[in-house]
Motif scaffolding. Structure first.
Motif, PDB file in Angstrom:
ATOM      1  N   UNK A  89      -2.072  -2.230 -11.783  1.00 10.82           N
ATOM      2  CA  UNK A  89      -2.492  -0.953 -12.359  1.00 10.82           C
ATOM      3  C   UNK A  89      -1.465   0.169 -12.190  1.00 10.82           C
ATOM      4  N   UNK A  90      -0.413  -0.096 -11.452  1.00 12.74           N
ATOM      5  CA  UNK A  90       0.503   0.992 -11.064  1.00 12.74           C
ATOM      6  C   UNK A  90       1.113   1.743 -12.243  1.00 12.74           C
ATOM      7  N   UNK A  91       1.309   1.057 -13.391  1.00 17.98           N
ATOM      8  CA  UNK A  91       1.957   1.741 -14.519  1.00 17.98           C
ATOM      9  C   UNK A  91       0.972   2.036 -15.655  1.00 17.98           C
ATOM     10  N   UNK A  92      -0.318   2.084 -15.304  1.00 17.18           N
ATOM     11  CA  UNK A  92      -1.324   2.208 -16.366  1.00 17.18           C
ATOM     12  C   UNK A  92      -1.456   3.605 -16.959  1.00 17.18           C
ATOM     13  N   UNK A 111       1.331   9.370 -16.465  1.00 14.35           N
ATOM     14  CA  UNK A 111       2.034  10.198 -15.471  1.00 14.35           C
ATOM     15  C   UNK A 111       2.228   9.464 -14.148  1.00 14.35           C
ATOM     16  N   UNK A 112       2.142   8.127 -14.206  1.00 20.09           N
ATOM     17  CA  UNK A 112       2.388   7.378 -12.956  1.00 20.09           C
ATOM     18  C   UNK A 112       3.851   6.945 -12.901  1.00 20.09           C
ATOM     19  N   UNK A 128       2.667   5.878  -7.815  1.00 21.45           N
ATOM     20  CA  UNK A 128       1.530   4.948  -7.732  1.00 21.45           C
ATOM     21  C   UNK A 128       1.955   3.606  -7.131  1.00 21.45           C
ATOM     22  N   UNK A 129       3.232   3.501  -6.777  1.00 22.98           N
ATOM     23  CA  UNK A 129       3.676   2.244  -6.165  1.00 22.98           C
ATOM     24  C   UNK A 129       5.047   2.406  -5.547  1.00 22.98           C
ATOM     25  N   UNK A 150      10.378   2.876 -12.142  1.00 17.53           N
ATOM     26  CA  UNK A 150       9.819   2.435 -13.418  1.00 17.53           C
ATOM     27  C   UNK A 150       8.888   3.540 -13.905  1.00 17.53           C
ATOM     28  N   UNK A 151       9.099   3.918 -15.157  1.00 22.89           N
ATOM     29  CA  UNK A 151       8.239   4.939 -15.762  1.00 22.89           C
ATOM     30  C   UNK A 151       7.490   4.268 -16.900  1.00 22.89           C
ATOM     31  N   UNK A 152       6.199   4.549 -17.057  1.00 21.48           N
ATOM     32  CA  UNK A 152       5.421   3.836 -18.079  1.00 21.48           C
ATOM     33  C   UNK A 152       5.953   4.093 -19.491  1.00 21.48           C
ATOM     34  N   UNK A 153       5.880   3.025 -20.268  1.00 21.54           N
ATOM     35  CA  UNK A 153       6.315   3.114 -21.667  1.00 21.54           C
ATOM     36  C   UNK A 153       5.539   4.221 -22.395  1.00 21.54           C
TER      37      UNK A 153
END
Lengths: 786, 234
Positions: free
Chosen positions: A137-140, A143-144, A177-178, A194-197
């Motif tokens: 769930x860390x990149x869900x 803004x995570x 978040x991680x 890592x930044x969410x797409x």
């Protein structure tokens, strides 16, 4: 019996100190070199093999024809990932990645860090374990952010980063978040966060659906039991069936081949780093073999001393087998000592080797498997080194050795001579290769660059640089830091973009021609120091229509077939029409070993990423940079001032060749050293064996120089034979290697002569010490003892 | 063999031949030689240099094989044994004493004597016992931890004899055992051999010395590879 063997082996070692020293030194250096190379190979073959899903992981590749050739490349359209996941039954999950470069702000800390945009699946598909947080769930959320433990340390010190907020590019806040465990050094991935797409979609306002824009990497996880072949069959037509493109395939490149098999030629894998790995493997084997040969030669050379012992043992009941065991035991004991020394050498030289190879190798002292491999390595070395002497020595007949009629063979061709020839052949091959690799590098370095890289500096456009560019530009000049400034799409040493979408009058529509695309806002020629062949530079102040002006390089003019390029109109997919205002001389932006490709430089109505500025020659570099820093800080205060020198960046293009050349010189040097160590010992034994002959000759009137020549010439003959064998081998190997470069040297004869002479001189120096010593001995001594 | 109790025959060679060939010359070392030696005998072999004494000793000691003829050792025909089989027979039955002692320089006195026991697979404790016994007998026990080069010639030859007898061989072959010794040490060595013979060991000794030969029961004189005369000592 074993105890007896060890005892006698140990006493032999102590008694014949110079023999032991030469052998242990040679073997230790050989083993250490081989071990370093093996560490390197192990690291290479282990790349990305730690992912639990490695057998099901793939990177999507495109394959299409350009300029009559089939090309493969690993950037893909953004829309491909979603399509693969939704429509293809063999696909379990897909994630995209593309690089990100943001300014991180936490409190008053500002850090410019490289990372990736990626889909949430990235953390579950690959095995980059989270120290904190949930990989599912860390990149869900948009803004995570997931950061590595190093970045966490840099931003938050020893505090727990989870739930903390970082500000990116002074625009958006992200919540951690991680926290990822530090990435291992044997992965192709290189990111600190890592930044969410979803954030990329947010900033670009859409998730691009264009199948023609290949801009991201698409990673695919196949379902269990779906083979590479069946997956490829499924996805082959994906681009054609979802767009109006008429050609081009997609295929999956498996994780097992990412590192070592990533070079394609005409659509097929032709190797890649595996070639280097194999080459290094061969070198490691040969260096070890050369060290083993020293042991073989010295052991058999002093056989006359050991013969009596063999005779006695046989008389009192030793069978050949137990004697072989004894001699093998001795060589294994020696290998054990040499192995221990080698381990120390490896530990000491590892940091230097790491620097040389750009790796972080280390000795896994705590790993049982490592010690087991060490043991096998030592046993193997001992057996290779000891087997020939063991069989040779154990075959002596007691009758002849005890009666004293035993004389070691001194035939025209003996195994010992063959082994020396083998050693020097390898050494000479390496020397020749080293010289040629260096020449090739020098040749490319001396190549006319086409622009002036001295005092040329660039800064990436981040934060407010774009917004304040006009002020920055004028103040860089007015402050005296720079004499000229230009804004471009990429650094002068890198091609970031190419396109086959250009259209012009008279174009053969059946052909796809790829152009390097580059952008400038003006003052391009002046800043870079280019040469204009026809027309002029872009200058939107003097010529307002220059916003859609375009420069071509000579190669572009040639492929476009223009007799008079100035004024030609060129379109690029969209309706925008560019007009050619100048032709510039070819300059190198890609590989210095390849011909310059056609290039189009678009005017100000383009996109820009980099500011290039020519430092003022009237000031010192430090003074110029200080002034430039003041300007950038003034208009882009939140970002650290970062700059790159074009000449440093250009020098990086030679890193691979430089590394190859340094390693080749290192191994050539070591090989020569080990070989000469053996030659030194061998010459000593030979001189000893011929002492009586020397004495008789001396009594009969031979001079010291006569005798030195007599003793040295046999060895030099062996080196000469080695040279004759080595030359064609080296020539062939280098001929094949040079085919990798379009822009290459011709192999010249002097290289061979130089390598041969160098080896001769080194060998002569090694041997003559013993020869002169023997020749100077008082003849009475050895004659009286007869 | 008068004056002796007739013992069983240990060695019988018949028409034994041995040639040495180089590229150009063929030398006959033994020429249809026939000899018999009984168990318990002390035989000296004499003759000028090159008469075939050492060749004969090597063949008798199974270090070399004959080119023709028969060699029966304890009722076993060994002339055409393989090297392995000869080595096996040799280590259990024959001890050697050389003119130049032939001790291993890297081993101590004790270890040199222990060597044959190691190759015949005698257990460690038993080896220590037997080596000490024989060193004691040869009166060099006090030198047990010395290396050969630390000993005098006479002492070295005692060690060599100790090594030859430690396995309790039935036959001792001695190749000029006093050749490198002064007369006093030489006599000591001959006394030792005589003692061994008296305890039942068969001894065949090659020698140039008439003096040493007198210790034997019988002298076989060789010339050009043939037995030309036998003297029986009384």
């Amino acid at each position: 019996m074993i105890k007896n063997f060890i005892k006698i082996a140990w006493r032999n070692l102590l008694r014949h100190k110079s023999f032991s020293l030469i052998n242990i030194a040679g073997l230790a250096i050989g083993m250490a070199s081989a071990a370093l190379i093996l560490f390197w190979i192990q690291n290479e073959v282990s790349y990305d093999q730690f992912h639990t899903n490695k057998s099901r992981l793939y990177l999507a590749y495109n394959r299409a024809v350009f300029d009559g050739k089939l090309w493969c490349w690993s950037t893909t359209p953004k829309v491909m990932a979603k399509t693969l996941k939704q429509e293809y039954p063999g696909v379990e999950d897909v994630t995209r990645s593309t690089s990100a470069n943001f300014l991180f702000t936490v409190g008053d800390k500002h850090l410019n860090v490289p990372g990736y945009f990626s889909d949430p699946g990235f953390l579950t598909m690959f095995s980059f374990p989270l120290l904190k947080g949930n990989s599912k769930t860390a990149l869900n959320t948009v803004s995570s952010i997931v950061i590595t433990e190093q970045l966490s340390k840099k931003l938050f010190g020893n505090d727990d980063a989870m739930g903390k907020v970082v500000r990116i590019d002074s625009v958006d806040n992200f919540t951690v978040t991680g926290v990822l465990k530090a990435l291992p050094n044997n992965t192709r991935f290189n990111f600190e966060y890592l930044i969410p797409w979803s954030y990329l979609i947010k900033t670009e306002h859409e998730d691009e659906k264009n199948w023609g824009n290949n801009s991201v990497q698409t990673w695919v996880l196949a379902k269990p039991n779906v083979s590479e072949a069946s997956l490829n069959k499924q996805v082959q037509n994906i681009t054609r069936s979802h767009s109006d493109q008429k050609d081009g395939d997609v295929f999956m490149h498996p994780a097992s081949k990412w590192r070592l098999y990533s070079e394609f030629e005409n659509g097929k894998i032709v190797g890649g780093r595996i070639n280097t790995v194999k080459l290094f493997g061969v070198i490691a084997m040969f260096i070890l073999l050369i060290a083993c040969i020293n042991f073989m030669n010295l052991s058999t050379a002093r056989s006359e001393r050991r013969a009596r012992e063999v005779g006695i043992r046989k008389v009192v009941g030793a069978q050949k087998g137990s004697l072989i065991g004894q001699f093998l035991g001795e060589s294994i004991l020696l290998a054990l000592i040499a192995g221990t020394v080698a381990l120390i050498i490896v530990q000491i030289s590892l940091s230097g080797f790491n620097q040389l190879t750009d790796k972080q190798l280390f000795i896994p002292f705590g790993n049982v498997g490592f010690w087991l491999i060490c043991l096998i390595f030592i046993l193997l070395t001992g057996v290779i080194a000891g087997s020939y002497p063991a069989f040779y020595l154990s075959s002596f007949k007691p009758v002849s050795v005890l009666k004293g009629t035993f004389k070691a063979a001194n035939a025209l061709v003996t195994p010992r001579k063959l082994l020396v020839v083998l050693q020097f052949t390898f050494a000479i091959v390496l020397i020749i290769c080293t010289i040629i690799v260096r020449n090739q590098m020098q040749y490319a370095q001396d190549r006319e660059l086409g622009y002036k890289k001295d005092n040329l500096v660039y800064t990436m456009m981040m934060g407010s640089i774009e917004k304040n560019y006009k002020m920055i530009r004028s103040e860089l000049i007015s402050s005296g830091a720079a004499t000229s400034v230009t804004k471009t799409s990429s650094p002068i040493t890198q091609r970031w973009s190419d396109s086959w979408g250009y259209d012009w009058k008279g174009k053969d529509q059946s052909q796809k021609i790829d152009f390097i695309t580059y952008n400038t806002d003006g003052d391009f020629v002046k800043t870079m120091g280019l040469k204009v062949i026809a027309g002029r530079d872009v200058d939107v102040n003097a010529y307002p229509t220059d916003s859609t002006a375009m420069l071509l390089n000579e190669a572009a003019v040639k492929v476009m077939g223009f007799n008079n390029p100035i004024g030609q109109i060129i379109k690029n997919g969209d309706s925008r029409a560019w007009h050619v205002i100048g032709v510039i001389k070819n300059f190198i932006i890609e590989s210095p070993y390849e011909p310059v490709r056609p290039m189009i430089v678009q005017g100000p109505k383009s996109w820009f990423n980099v500011v290039h500025y020519k430092l003022n020659p009237a000031n010192t570099t430090a003074e110029n940079l200080k002034r430039a820093e003041g300007v950038f800080k003034k208009y882009n205060s939140e970002y650290p001032y970062e700059y790159h020198f074009a000449d440093d960046e250009y020098a990086r293009k030679f890193n691979d060749e430089k590394r190859t050349s340094t390693l080749a010189s290192l191994f050539a040097g070591l090989t020569i050293f080990i070989s000469c160590l053996g030659l030194f010992g061998l010459a000593a034994y030979m001189a000893q064996n011929r002492q009586k002959e020397i004495s008789v000759r001396k009594v009969l009137g031979a001079s010291v120089s006569n005798l030195t020549t007599l003793l040295s010439k046999d060895f030099l003959m062996l080196v000469l034979i080695s040279f004759l064998i080595a030359s064609p081998i080296a020539w062939y190997g280098m001929h094949v290697w040079l085919q990798n470069y379009t822009y290459r040297i011709h192999i010249q004869v002097w290289v061979f002569i130089a390598a041969g002479l160098l080896t001769m001189i080194i060998a002569l120096a090694t041997v003559s010490f013993q020869s002169i010593k023997a020749a100077l001995t008082n003849p009475i001594k050895s004659l009286r003892s007869e | 063999m008068a004056g002796m109790i007739q013992e069983a025959q240990m060695i019988k060679i018949t028409n034994l031949e041995k040639f040495y060939r180089t590229e150009e010359v063929e030398t006959i070392a033994l020429n249809k030689l026939s000899i018999e030696i009984a168990t318990g005998e002390f035989v000296a072999i004499m003759g000028p240099s090159g008469c075939g004494k050492s060749t004969l000793l090597n063949i008798l000691g199974m270090l070399d094989d004959p080119d023709a003829g028969s060699y029966v050792f304890n009722d076993i025909e060994v002339a055409h044994f393989t090297e392995r089989k000869r080595a096996d027979l040799r280590k259990h039955n024959i001890g050697f004493v050389f003119q130049s002692f032939n001790l291993i320089d890297e081993l101590t006195v004790f270890e040199n004597v222990e060597l044959p026991l190691i190759y015949t697979g005698v257990a460690s404790a038993e080896r220590v016992k037997r080596v000490e016994e024989v060193l004691d007998k040869m009166q060099i026990m006090h030198r047990r931890n010395h290396y050969p080069q630390q000993l005098s010639g006479g002492q070295q030859q005692r060690v060599a004899i100790a090594r030859a007898v430690v396995n309790k061989p039935k036959l001792i072959l001695a190749d000029e055992p006093t050749g490198n010794l002064d007369s006093s040490n030489g006599n000591d060595v001959m006394e030792l051999l005589t003692d061994l013979n008296e305890q039942g060991t068969t001894i065949i000794m090659v020698t140039h010395s008439e003096h040493d030969a007198r210790y034997s029961h019988r002298i076989i004189r060789l010339l050009d590879g043939q037995s030309v005369m036998e003297n029986i000592m009384v």
